[in-house]
Design a protein around this motif. Structure first.
Motif, PDB file in Angstrom:
ATOM      1  N   LEU A  15       0.822  -1.208   0.000  1.00 33.08           N
ATOM      2  CA  LEU A  15       0.000   0.000   0.000  1.00 33.08           C
ATOM      3  C   LEU A  15       0.859   1.263   0.000  1.00 33.08           C
ATOM      4  CD1 LEU A  15      -2.802  -1.054   2.493  1.00 33.08           C
ATOM      5  CD2 LEU A  15      -3.060  -0.647   0.039  1.00 33.08           C
ATOM      6  N   ALA A  16       1.962   1.245   0.731  1.00 30.51           N
ATOM      7  CA  ALA A  16       2.860   2.410   0.745  1.00 30.51           C
ATOM      8  C   ALA A  16       3.458   2.645  -0.628  1.00 30.51           C
ATOM      9  CB  ALA A  16       3.959   2.210   1.789  1.00 30.51           C
ATOM     10  N   PHE A  17       3.880   1.575  -1.301  1.00 30.92           N
ATOM     11  CA  PHE A  17       4.395   1.720  -2.663  1.00 30.92           C
ATOM     12  C   PHE A  17       3.327   2.285  -3.585  1.00 30.92           C
ATOM     13  CE2 PHE A  17       7.724  -1.908  -2.261  1.00 30.92           C
ATOM     14  CZ  PHE A  17       8.604  -1.042  -1.638  1.00 30.92           C
ATOM     15  N   ALA A  18       2.118   1.744  -3.480  1.00 33.50           N
ATOM     16  CA  ALA A  18       1.033   2.177  -4.371  1.00 33.50           C
ATOM     17  C   ALA A  18       0.653   3.635  -4.123  1.00 33.50           C
ATOM     18  CB  ALA A  18      -0.180   1.274  -4.185  1.00 33.50           C
ATOM     19  N   VAL A  19       0.519   4.034  -2.875  1.00 33.72           N
ATOM     20  CA  VAL A  19       0.109   5.401  -2.562  1.00 33.72           C
ATOM     21  C   VAL A  19       1.217   6.392  -2.912  1.00 33.72           C
ATOM     22  CG1 VAL A  19      -0.502   6.961  -0.665  1.00 33.72           C
ATOM     23  CG2 VAL A  19      -1.595   4.745  -0.853  1.00 33.72           C
ATOM     24  N   SER A  20       2.462   5.986  -2.731  1.00 32.40           N
ATOM     25  CA  SER A  20       3.558   6.905  -3.067  1.00 32.40           C
ATOM     26  C   SER A  20       3.629   7.154  -4.569  1.00 32.40           C
ATOM     27  CB  SER A  20       4.888   6.362  -2.558  1.00 32.40           C
ATOM     28  OG  SER A  20       5.292   5.241  -3.305  1.00 32.40           O
ATOM     29  N   ARG A  21       3.157   6.206  -5.363  1.00 29.34           N
ATOM     30  CA  ARG A  21       3.153   6.374  -6.822  1.00 29.34           C
ATOM     31  C   ARG A  21       1.888   7.052  -7.334  1.00 29.34           C
ATOM     32  NH1 ARG A  21       5.921   2.177 -10.523  1.00 29.34           N
ATOM     33  NH2 ARG A  21       5.071   3.787 -11.842  1.00 29.34           N
ATOM     34  N   ALA A  22       0.877   7.134  -6.506  1.00 34.89           N
ATOM     35  CA  ALA A  22      -0.400   7.714  -6.946  1.00 34.89           C
ATOM     36  C   ALA A  22      -0.222   9.192  -7.254  1.00 34.89           C
ATOM     37  CB  ALA A  22      -1.455   7.525  -5.875  1.00 34.89           C
ATOM     38  N   LYS A  23      -0.693   9.571  -8.394  1.00 31.35           N
ATOM     39  CA  LYS A  23      -0.612  10.971  -8.801  1.00 31.35           C
ATOM     40  C   LYS A  23      -1.875  11.731  -8.379  1.00 31.35           C
ATOM     41  CE  LYS A  23       3.206  10.395 -11.163  1.00 31.35           C
ATOM     42  NZ  LYS A  23       4.148   9.793 -10.272  1.00 31.35           N
ATOM     43  N   ARG A  24      -3.014  11.094  -8.596  1.00 32.95           N
ATOM     44  CA  ARG A  24      -4.286  11.721  -8.285  1.00 32.95           C
ATOM     45  C   ARG A  24      -4.829  11.139  -6.990  1.00 32.95           C
ATOM     46  NH1 ARG A  24      -8.332  10.760 -12.429  1.00 32.95           N
ATOM     47  NH2 ARG A  24      -9.314  12.594 -11.559  1.00 32.95           N
ATOM     48  N   MET A  25      -5.411  11.982  -6.183  1.00 32.58           N
ATOM     49  CA  MET A  25      -6.110  11.606  -4.955  1.00 32.58           C
ATOM     50  C   MET A  25      -5.199  10.925  -3.921  1.00 32.58           C
ATOM     51  SD  MET A  25      -9.765  10.410  -6.580  1.00 32.58           S
ATOM     52  CE  MET A  25     -10.345   9.810  -5.032  1.00 32.58           C
ATOM     53  N   ALA A  26      -3.915  11.218  -3.940  1.00 38.20           N
ATOM     54  CA  ALA A  26      -2.992  10.600  -2.987  1.00 38.20           C
ATOM     55  C   ALA A  26      -3.354  10.977  -1.553  1.00 38.20           C
ATOM     56  CB  ALA A  26      -1.558  11.011  -3.301  1.00 38.20           C
ATOM     57  N   SER A  27      -3.753  12.220  -1.333  1.00 38.48           N
ATOM     58  CA  SER A  27      -4.131  12.649   0.018  1.00 38.48           C
ATOM     59  C   SER A  27      -5.372  11.905   0.499  1.00 38.48           C
ATOM     60  CB  SER A  27      -4.402  14.151   0.047  1.00 38.48           C
ATOM     61  OG  SER A  27      -3.245  14.858  -0.288  1.00 38.48           O
ATOM     62  N   PHE A  28      -6.307  11.675  -0.392  1.00 39.10           N
ATOM     63  CA  PHE A  28      -7.514  10.931  -0.048  1.00 39.10           C
ATOM     64  C   PHE A  28      -7.167   9.497   0.351  1.00 39.10           C
ATOM     65  CE2 PHE A  28     -10.955   8.080  -1.407  1.00 39.10           C
ATOM     66  CZ  PHE A  28     -11.958   8.526  -0.572  1.00 39.10           C
ATOM     67  N   TYR A  29      -6.310   8.840  -0.434  1.00 37.95           N
ATOM     68  CA  TYR A  29      -5.909   7.463  -0.120  1.00 37.95           C
ATOM     69  C   TYR A  29      -5.209   7.399   1.230  1.00 37.95           C
ATOM     70  CZ  TYR A  29      -6.810   6.532  -5.067  1.00 37.95           C
ATOM     71  OH  TYR A  29      -7.387   6.414  -6.295  1.00 37.95           O
ATOM     72  N   ARG A  30      -4.337   8.348   1.495  1.00 36.53           N
ATOM     73  CA  ARG A  30      -3.632   8.368   2.772  1.00 36.53           C
ATOM     74  C   ARG A  30      -4.618   8.519   3.925  1.00 36.53           C
ATOM     75  NH1 ARG A  30       1.435  12.220   1.082  1.00 36.53           N
ATOM     76  NH2 ARG A  30       2.241  10.726  -0.399  1.00 36.53           N
ATOM     77  N   ALA A  31      -5.554   9.427   3.773  1.00 33.83           N
ATOM     78  CA  ALA A  31      -6.530   9.657   4.830  1.00 33.83           C
ATOM     79  C   ALA A  31      -7.388   8.412   5.067  1.00 33.83           C
ATOM     80  CB  ALA A  31      -7.413  10.854   4.482  1.00 33.83           C
ATOM     81  N   MET A  32      -7.838   7.780   4.002  1.00 33.14           N
ATOM     82  CA  MET A  32      -8.678   6.588   4.136  1.00 33.14           C
ATOM     83  C   MET A  32      -7.912   5.433   4.780  1.00 33.14           C
ATOM     84  SD  MET A  32     -11.774   7.021   3.173  1.00 33.14           S
ATOM     85  CE  MET A  32     -11.720   8.588   3.962  1.00 33.14           C
ATOM     86  N   LEU A  33      -6.640   5.295   4.441  1.00 34.67           N
ATOM     87  CA  LEU A  33      -5.860   4.194   4.997  1.00 34.67           C
ATOM     88  C   LEU A  33      -5.458   4.434   6.452  1.00 34.67           C
ATOM     89  CD1 LEU A  33      -3.696   3.385   1.882  1.00 34.67           C
ATOM     90  CD2 LEU A  33      -5.384   1.888   2.955  1.00 34.67           C
ATOM     91  N   LEU A  34      -5.499   5.672   6.907  1.00 34.49           N
ATOM     92  CA  LEU A  34      -5.128   5.962   8.289  1.00 34.49           C
ATOM     93  C   LEU A  34      -6.310   5.971   9.251  1.00 34.49           C
ATOM     94  CD1 LEU A  34      -2.386   8.674   7.827  1.00 34.49           C
ATOM     95  CD2 LEU A  34      -2.113   6.271   8.414  1.00 34.49           C
ATOM     96  N   ILE A  35      -7.511   5.972   8.737  1.00 28.07           N
ATOM     97  CA  ILE A  35      -8.690   6.015   9.602  1.00 28.07           C
ATOM     98  C   ILE A  35      -8.738   4.857  10.605  1.00 28.07           C
ATOM     99  CG2 ILE A  35     -11.211   5.743   9.598  1.00 28.07           C
ATOM    100  CD1 ILE A  35     -11.277   7.703   7.269  1.00 28.07           C
TER     101      ILE A  35
END
Length: 179
Positions: A15-35
């Motif tokens: 997940l860290a690899f995938a989110v670090s490569r995400a160009k769009r909505m990276a902040s959203f993914y981070r927030a959802m994964l930290l909930i």
């Protein structure tokens, strides 16, 4: 402990690899994964106990829409511990993800660019550049998670109280019951 730490570490790293490569909505993914990490363990235990409920739980309701009769997740000796492990995966993968994401984002980009110039594929960059550089972060994350896994109490106490029988009884719960 071994299964939980290995699965959560693998999921957290991917997940860290995938989110670090995400160009769009990276902040959203981070927030959802930290909930899940932000929710108190007592609330998590209560929430999942309701989800696993045989009569009214959302998991068995979803299975019923497909014509499958859901089992008694927490009362079945074969399913109780795997059910608790699923809760633990959901709760603690975000902790590993957070540590791994910090490690991935602190890696020097020059090495990746050099690997690309030399003709390395994405897999080779991950295997030969990123993973060796991430090894100290991976070890620290796994050590911390192992310590926390041995200390698990709240969710097991709320979900099964160590039952059925002593199927899901862990050291911390045993100490609580005896002393």
């Amino acid at each position: 402990v071994v299964v939980v730490v290995l699965v959560e570490s693998t999921l957290g790293l991917v997940l860290a690899f995938a989110v670090s490569r995400a160009k769009r909505m990276a902040s959203f993914y981070r927030a959802m994964l930290l909930i899940p990490l932000l929710i108190p363990p007592i609330a998590i235990g209560t929430m999942w106990r309701l989800m696993y409920d045989y009569n009214y739980g959302v998991i068995n309701r979803v299975l019923a829409t497909f014509g499958i009769i859901g089992p008694t997740w927490l009362a079945n000796p074969r399913l109780a511990f795997p059910s608790i492990m699923v809760v633990d995966f959901w709760h603690w993968t975000s902790f590993i993800f957070l540590i791994m994401l910090a490690g991935v984002e602190s890696l020097p980009l020059d090495l990746f660019e050099a690997g690309r110039v030399d003709g390395a594929s994405d897999f080779q960059i991950y295997r030969y550049i990123m993973l060796p550089l991430m090894l100290p972060t991976i070890i620290v994350a796994m050590m911390l998670r192992t310590i926390f896994a041995f200390k698990v109490f709240d969710e097991i106490y709320l979900l099964t109280n160590g039952g059925p029988g002593t199927t899901t009884e862990v050291v911390s719960l045993y100490i609580y019951k005896v002393f």
